[in-house]
Enzyme design. Structure first.
Site, PDB file in Angstrom:
ATOM      1  N   GLN B 135       0.901  -1.280   0.164  1.00 28.52           N
ATOM      2  CA  GLN B 135       0.064  -0.174  -0.069  1.00 28.52           C
ATOM      3  C   GLN B 135       0.845   1.386   0.132  1.00 28.52           C
ATOM      4  OE1 GLN B 135      -1.953   0.588   3.579  1.00 28.52           O
ATOM      5  NE2 GLN B 135      -3.562   1.922   2.912  1.00 28.52           N
ATOM      6  N   SER B 138       1.098   6.472   2.520  1.00 30.40           N
ATOM      7  CA  SER B 138       1.783   7.520   3.366  1.00 30.40           C
ATOM      8  C   SER B 138       2.931   8.180   2.743  1.00 30.40           C
ATOM      9  CB  SER B 138       2.292   6.949   4.679  1.00 30.40           C
ATOM     10  OG  SER B 138       1.040   6.102   5.489  1.00 30.40           O
ATOM     11  N   GLU B 261      -9.412  -1.467   5.465  1.00 32.04           N
ATOM     12  CA  GLU B 261      -8.688  -1.533   6.301  1.00 32.04           C
ATOM     13  C   GLU B 261      -9.081  -1.678   7.774  1.00 32.04           C
ATOM     14  OE1 GLU B 261      -5.760   1.829   6.101  1.00 32.04           O
ATOM     15  OE2 GLU B 261      -4.347   0.499   7.056  1.00 32.04           O
ATOM     16  N   SER B 387      -4.069   6.651  13.545  1.00 31.89           N
ATOM     17  CA  SER B 387      -3.377   6.494  14.839  1.00 31.89           C
ATOM     18  C   SER B 387      -4.510   6.454  16.069  1.00 31.89           C
ATOM     19  CB  SER B 387      -2.769   7.681  15.076  1.00 31.89           C
ATOM     20  OG  SER B 387      -3.518   8.861  14.958  1.00 31.89           O
ATOM     21  N   GLU B 389      -5.492   8.651  18.037  1.00 30.30           N
ATOM     22  CA  GLU B 389      -6.117  10.147  17.805  1.00 30.30           C
ATOM     23  C   GLU B 389      -7.257  10.195  16.719  1.00 30.30           C
ATOM     24  OE1 GLU B 389      -2.801   9.592  18.534  1.00 30.30           O
ATOM     25  OE2 GLU B 389      -3.204   9.722  20.706  1.00 30.30           O
TER      26      GLU B 389
HETATM   27  C1  LIG Z   1       4.648  -0.252  11.341  1.00 31.77           C
HETATM   28  C2  LIG Z   1       3.997   0.591  10.280  1.00 31.77           C
HETATM   29  C3  LIG Z   1       3.661   0.051   9.083  1.00 31.77           C
HETATM   30  C4  LIG Z   1       2.923   1.075   8.365  1.00 31.77           C
HETATM   31  N1  LIG Z   1       2.909   0.397   7.012  1.00 31.77           N
HETATM   32  C5  LIG Z   1       2.270   1.282   6.064  1.00 31.77           C
HETATM   33  C6  LIG Z   1       2.122   0.868   4.752  1.00 31.77           C
HETATM   34  O1  LIG Z   1       2.102  -0.502   4.468  1.00 31.77           O
HETATM   35  N2  LIG Z   1       1.613   1.814   3.773  1.00 31.77           N
HETATM   36  C7  LIG Z   1       1.293   3.069   3.994  1.00 31.77           C
HETATM   37  O2  LIG Z   1       0.919   3.706   3.197  1.00 31.77           O
HETATM   38  N3  LIG Z   1       1.599   3.462   5.315  1.00 31.77           N
HETATM   39  C8  LIG Z   1       1.997   2.738   6.334  1.00 31.77           C
HETATM   40  N4  LIG Z   1       2.390   3.229   7.646  1.00 31.77           N
HETATM   41  C9  LIG Z   1       2.084   4.629   8.088  1.00 31.77           C
HETATM   42  C10 LIG Z   1       0.881   4.875   8.771  1.00 31.77           C
HETATM   43  O3  LIG Z   1      -0.473   4.748   8.099  1.00 31.77           O
HETATM   44  C11 LIG Z   1       1.247   6.400   9.354  1.00 31.77           C
HETATM   45  O4  LIG Z   1       2.453   6.229  10.090  1.00 31.77           O
HETATM   46  C12 LIG Z   1       0.091   6.893  10.211  1.00 31.77           C
HETATM   47  O5  LIG Z   1      -1.012   7.373   9.234  1.00 31.77           O
HETATM   48  C13 LIG Z   1       0.315   8.244  10.920  1.00 31.77           C
HETATM   49  O6  LIG Z   1       1.185   9.245  10.075  1.00 31.77           O
HETATM   50  P1  LIG Z   1       2.439   9.796  10.395  1.00 31.77           P
HETATM   51  O7  LIG Z   1       3.293   8.620  11.021  1.00 31.77           O
HETATM   52  O8  LIG Z   1       2.757  10.639   9.464  1.00 31.77           O
HETATM   53  O9  LIG Z   1       1.979  10.418  11.809  1.00 31.77           O
HETATM   54  P2  LIG Z   1       1.350  12.192  11.789  1.00 31.77           P
HETATM   55  O10 LIG Z   1       0.086  11.830  10.954  1.00 31.77           O
HETATM   56  O11 LIG Z   1       2.545  13.137  11.806  1.00 31.77           O
HETATM   57  O12 LIG Z   1       0.863  11.958  13.344  1.00 31.77           O
HETATM   58  C14 LIG Z   1       1.903  12.230  14.406  1.00 31.77           C
HETATM   59  C15 LIG Z   1       0.941  12.462  15.845  1.00 31.77           C
HETATM   60  O13 LIG Z   1       0.214  13.382  15.477  1.00 31.77           O
HETATM   61  C16 LIG Z   1      -1.151  12.927  15.802  1.00 31.77           C
HETATM   62  N5  LIG Z   1      -2.176  13.869  14.900  1.00 31.77           N
HETATM   63  C17 LIG Z   1      -2.037  13.835  13.641  1.00 31.77           C
HETATM   64  N6  LIG Z   1      -3.198  14.318  12.928  1.00 31.77           N
HETATM   65  C18 LIG Z   1      -3.947  14.755  14.157  1.00 31.77           C
HETATM   66  C19 LIG Z   1      -5.124  15.098  14.366  1.00 31.77           C
HETATM   67  N7  LIG Z   1      -6.137  15.566  13.281  1.00 31.77           N
HETATM   68  N8  LIG Z   1      -5.664  15.191  15.606  1.00 31.77           N
HETATM   69  C20 LIG Z   1      -5.013  14.815  16.704  1.00 31.77           C
HETATM   70  N9  LIG Z   1      -3.902  14.136  16.575  1.00 31.77           N
HETATM   71  C21 LIG Z   1      -3.471  14.113  15.252  1.00 31.77           C
HETATM   72  C22 LIG Z   1      -0.998  11.549  15.432  1.00 31.77           C
HETATM   73  O14 LIG Z   1      -2.217  10.643  15.947  1.00 31.77           O
HETATM   74  C23 LIG Z   1       0.382  11.183  15.934  1.00 31.77           C
HETATM   75  O15 LIG Z   1       0.137  10.912  17.244  1.00 31.77           O
HETATM   76  C24 LIG Z   1       2.664   2.188   8.678  1.00 31.77           C
HETATM   77  C25 LIG Z   1       2.939   2.916   9.760  1.00 31.77           C
HETATM   78  C26 LIG Z   1       3.737   1.834  10.476  1.00 31.77           C
HETATM   79  C27 LIG Z   1       3.904   2.647  12.118  1.00 31.77           C
END
Ligand SMILES: Cc1cc2nc3c(=O)[nH]c(=O)nc-3n(C[C@H](O)[C@H](O)[C@H](O)COP(=O)(O)OP(=O)(O)OC[C@H]3O[C@@H](n4cnc5c(N)ncnc54)[C@H](O)[C@@H]3O)c2cc1C
Ligand SMILES: Cc1cc2nc3c(=O)[nH]c(=O)nc-3n(C[C@H](O)[C@H](O)[C@H](O)COP(=O)(O)OP(=O)(O)OC[C@H]3O[C@@H](n4cnc5c(N)ncnc54)[C@H](O)[C@@H]3O)c2cc1C
Lengths: 370, 425
Positions: B135, B138, B261, B387, B389
């Site tokens: 997928q 991100s 998902e 997440s 949140e």
């Molecule tokens: C082990 C693992 C596997 C993954 N596999 C895939 C994959 O196969 N394909 C893929 O596309 N993605 C994948 N991901 C990515 C995953 O979907 C993202 O990490 C996730 O959507 C969070 O995005 P970010 O890491 O950019 O964090 P951010 O969006 O930057 O978030 C950082 C913090 O801010 C908080 N936050 C953000 N927005 C808000 C809001 N509106 N209100 C309150 N709090 C908020 C979040 O909850 C978090 O605590 C994977 C992630 C992990 C950890």
């Protein structure tokens, strides 16, 4: 597998809800809280006549013989409306104790009256602070006469019948059936945390009683009664939790601060989301408990304890947080938040507290040594 | 309300159990038992080969992709049969790990949006374990805020005018792409128009991961594994036929993926509770096994009702699904509860183990370091696929009807939305 209530059962639930919306508005609950009476006699009569309380009582004893699933949904609605009624004592415990342990004569004498609401039963167990264990029982029966003091006894002022745990002549502990109209019974109202379901101190001085169930089996029988009562009470708890959650949600939509609905702040949104999660986990546990109760499954002890533990947590969380969402208003007598807070904390103790049920749950699911 | 199998369900269960008893790779059982959630660990054999072999065996015997229609390689089974199968498959279900993203997210998206010909080609290959999907959603700047992605797709001339014309040319970067190195296909969301509102300028494709210009760089995770990756695109060409949905409709297509998902991750997540219960009977204290200590019991009971609550909630969803209802936002509960629970359970287990809880060496640590590995993997569960949140927001807004967050990017064309870079200027 079909893990939901049937359409007929949901219709029954809606019927109970409509009746309670009309007959048990919050003013009825508050009248009991502010008054002397332990429950709303008028509502009790009406609900009794409707047959809802008798859902799980067999027809030969004046019940409607519908079943426990139906009774669970009735309980949920009673909890939602904060019904000031002796349900936990009379319907979920006394009736169940008679069904489990009563002789034909005892059942015939009492069940029809309990089922219709004409009589109120209760269970008299606790005597002193601390978890009630065999060592905490001082009440004694000698020559068919009971002496001792039980406190707090739910609905003890209004009850016609008490099922009492006491020491017997053989040195064991047994259940006894006490007609509270008999000689030597003194009742005194006691103030408790939930004035919408009042309690009493019952003193017995050589009160004539009859044994209920086999001698020495008091605790074993009580355990079975409590498992059943736990499932039914858990439905009252999730009904109440849902009401508290939606009360908070509605207030959060309507109250403005900092130029916006307080429900638009994440702190409030996430608090409400956590309340919803707790409620749904509890509801799912309750469904399983309802099924286990309805088929008298071997898993009932675990199912009942799961429903009980989860529902207690959910109602306590939802009722505490609903005050929080209401801010200062939540701390007033005038707002209804505290009625749920009080009820949730009363129900949490009604059949023995959280740690008792947590321990029962683990005892029930504990892997046996190979 | 009936929790027992119907005669048909009992028959299905018996057939499934018999087939599994005769065909499962029992020699892998012990290794699979301690293989954690989120990543299939096997040391004695190649994990991808083992996963593909089991999938192919199931496919040949009609036990693969149970709920999918037969014409796409599935078995046309009911939701309840799927649950029964999972119960019977037990620990061997972990062998599906490399296919989870395909079955749970990419497959359903292809099913909803691809052409008939593509579906008949791609889906049976997925069902048979021949293809692995990943997928590509991100990006470094866009995780929770998925609609903020920047990977650019530009169409090369008019379709049909000459060979390669109408292809899309992709430039940009994805990150956190689980299993990218094993994948044959990727589901890719791109920005095709930065001048409109952010949700409107997106377009979805599927892509051959062996295409020229795709570069995959592993990322080393905090738990000393490397499942996720960075994926770079330099002038990667995708035929227009591999577009899913219309140009600019990518957000709607992504919602299909995200909805599935939630259902697939949340529905059947492990929590570590059964293993914790076992641990509590094994750990000895002064007063006998830990499970008989009242404080342990209290905490254990709180975990127990969350674990059973999740399981029965999944059964409620399955019953609703069987009646033809759509899976709704209430399914967000599963991952929200299970993620935090795994973390809590791991900490509780380590505490029970005393100082030995520090040991992560499989030969020395209690229960082959199961809980130590859970401690180090569980933080990811609270982030991936929405997440904690974000899930709470979904419940608050979509289930409880609370107002949406106030957004700084509302009604602003994508290329004018404030970013970390613009904030510095
Ligand atoms: C082990 C693992 C596997 C993954 N596999 C895939 C994959 O196969 N394909 C893929 O596309 N993605 C994948 N991901 C990515 C995953 O979907 C993202 O990490 C996730 O959507 C969070 O995005 P970010 O890491 O950019 O964090 P951010 O969006 O930057 O978030 C950082 C913090 O801010 C908080 N936050 C953000 N927005 C808000 C809001 N509106 N209100 C309150 N709090 C908020 C979040 O909850 C978090 O605590 C994977 C992630 C992990 C950890
Ligand atoms: C026992 C008691 C004694 C008091 N005594 C006094 C006194 O002597 N003098 C006096 O002036 N006041 C007094 N107060 C009032 C007290 O200061 C207010 O109740 C308090 O400031 C909250 O305001 P509110 O009740 O209007 O709730 P609201 O402001 O309406 O809050 C309702 C809910 O929304 C939440 N909320 C509000 N804004 C935000 C935000 N921006 N982000 C996240 N959540 C938010 C709150 O935390 C609360 O949960 C007293 C209150 C109590 C309960």
């Amino acid at each position: 597998m079909q893990f939901d209530f049937s359409d007929d059962q949901k219709e029954l639930r809606d019927g109970v809800r409509r009746l309670l919306d009309q007959r048990c508005p919050i003013s009825v609950v508050r009248a009991v809280a502010d008054g002397e009476a332990g429950h709303s006699a008028e509502l009790w009569r009406e609900i009794g006549e409707s047959g809802f309380l008798a859902a799980a009582v067999p027809e030969q004893y004046g019940g409607v013989g519908a079943g426990y699933l139906e009774l669970c949904l009735v309980a949920q609605e009673l909890g939602r409306s904060l019904a000031p009624l002796p349900t936990v004592s009379s319907v979920y415990q006394a009736s169940e104790a008679l069904l489990i342990a009563g002789s034909d004569a005892q059942k015939a004498a009492w069940l029809p009256r309990l089922a219709s609401g004409a009589a109120i039963g209760t269970v008299a167990l606790a005597e002193r602070p601390g978890e009630t264990t065999p060592g905490a029982i001082a009440a004694t029966v000698r020559g068919g006469k009971l002496s001792g003091v039980k406190i707090p006894v739910a609905d003890g002022i209004a009850a016609d019948l008490a099922i009492v745990l006491a020491k017997d002549e053989a040195g064991g502990q047994s259940l006894f059936l006490a007609d509270l109209g008999a000689a030597g019974v003194t009742r005194e109202g006691v103030k408790t945390i939930d004035p919408t379901r009042k309690h009493a101190r019952l003193s017995f001085a050589d009160t004539p009683v009859e044994p209920l169930g086999a001698a020495g089996q008091g605790w074993a029988l009580l355990d079975r009664v409590r498992d059943r009562a736990a499932v039914l009470t858990a439905f009252e708890q999730i009904g109440g939790a849902e009401a508290a959650l939606f009360m908070a949600r509605d207030y959060a939509l309507q109250r403005f601060a900092f130029g916006r609905q307080i429900g638009s702040f994440q702190a409030i949104k996430h608090m409400l989301a956590d309340m919803y999660v707790a409620l749904e986990l509890a509801r799912s546990n309750c469904y399983y408990g309802a099924w286990a109760l309805s088929v008298d499954s071997d898993t009932l002890p675990a199912a009942a304890a799961s429903a009980r533990v989860a529902a207690t947590q959910a109602y306590q969380l939802c009722s505490a947080n609903t005050i929080q969402v209401h801010g200062g208003m939540g701390f007033t007598w005038e707002f209804d938040c505290h009625l749920h807070y009080r009820r949730s904390n009363y129900l949490a103790l009604a059949l023995g507290g959280a740690s008792l049920w947590e321990s029962r749950l683990i005892a029930a699911i504990r892997p046996r040594a190979a | 309300m009936n929790f027992d199998d119907t005669p048909q369900e009992a028959d299905f269960r018996a057939r499934a159990a018999a087939w599994i008893a005769n065909n499962a790779p029992f020699e892998l059982g012990p290794e699979l038992d301690v293989s954690g959630f989120g990543h299939l660990h096997l040391h004695s054999v190649d994990r991808i080969a083992a996963a593909k072999a089991w999938q192919k065996k199931k496919f040949d015997a009609g036990w693969a992709a149970l709920r999918w229609p037969r014409e796409y390689g599935g078995a046309g089974a009911s939701p309840i049969e799927q649950v029964i199968w999972s119960e019977e498959e037990g620990v061997f279900g972990k062998l599906s790990g490399p296919f989870n993203i395909g079955f749970g997210m990419c497959g359903p998206t292809v099913m909803a949006w691809a052409s008939e010909e593509q579906k008949r080609h791609l889906l049976p290959r997925l069902a048979a374990g021949e293809d692995i999907w990943c997928q590509l959603f991100s990006e470094p700047v866009a995780g929770s805020d998925l609609a903020g992605i920047r990977t650019k797709a530009v169409q090369d001339g008019d379709p049909g005018s000459e060979a390669g014309a109408g292809d899309w040319i992709i430039n940009g970067q994805k990150i956190w792409t689980s299993g990218a190195r094993d994948a044959d296909w990727g589901l890719l969301i791109t920005r095709t128009d930065p001048t409109v509102l952010k949700h409107r300028g997106l377009t979805m494709f599927f892509l051959d991961m062996k295409s020229p210009g795709v570069e995959i760089r592993p990322i080393w995770q905090m738990n000393e594994e490397s499942v996720f990756n960075e994926v770079y695109f330099t002038d990667v060409r995708i035929p227009d036929a591999q577009r899913l949905g219309e140009v600019g409709q990518g957000w709607t297509v992504a919602l299909t993926t995200l909805m599935n998902e939630r259902m697939s991750i949340g529905g059947s997540m492990p929590t570590g509770f059964p293993q914790l219960l076992d641990l509590c009977t094994q750990i000895e204290t002064e007063n006998g096994p830990a499970i008989d200590d009242p404080r342990v019991r209290s905490q254990l009971a709180r975990f127990a009702v969350r674990a059973s609550g999740l399981q029965y909630s999944a059964f409620r969803s399955i019953s609703a699904l069987s009646r033809g209802e759509q899976p709704g936002p209430e399914n967000s509960i599963g991952k929200l509860v299970a993620g935090a629970m795994m973390q809590d359970i791991a900490r509780f287990a380590l505490d029970l183990e005393g100082e030995a809880g520090l040991l992560q060496d499989k030969e020395l640590a209690p229960d082959r370091a199961r809980f130590q590995e859970m401690l180090l993997r569980s933080p990811a569960t609270r982030i991936e696929g929405g997440s904690d949140e974000v899930l709470r927001n979904i419940i608050a807004e979509r289930v409880l009807g609370l107002p949406a967050d106030i957004r700084a990017d509302k009604d602003v064309p994508f290329d004018q939305i404030p970013t970390a870079a613009s904030a510095k200027r």
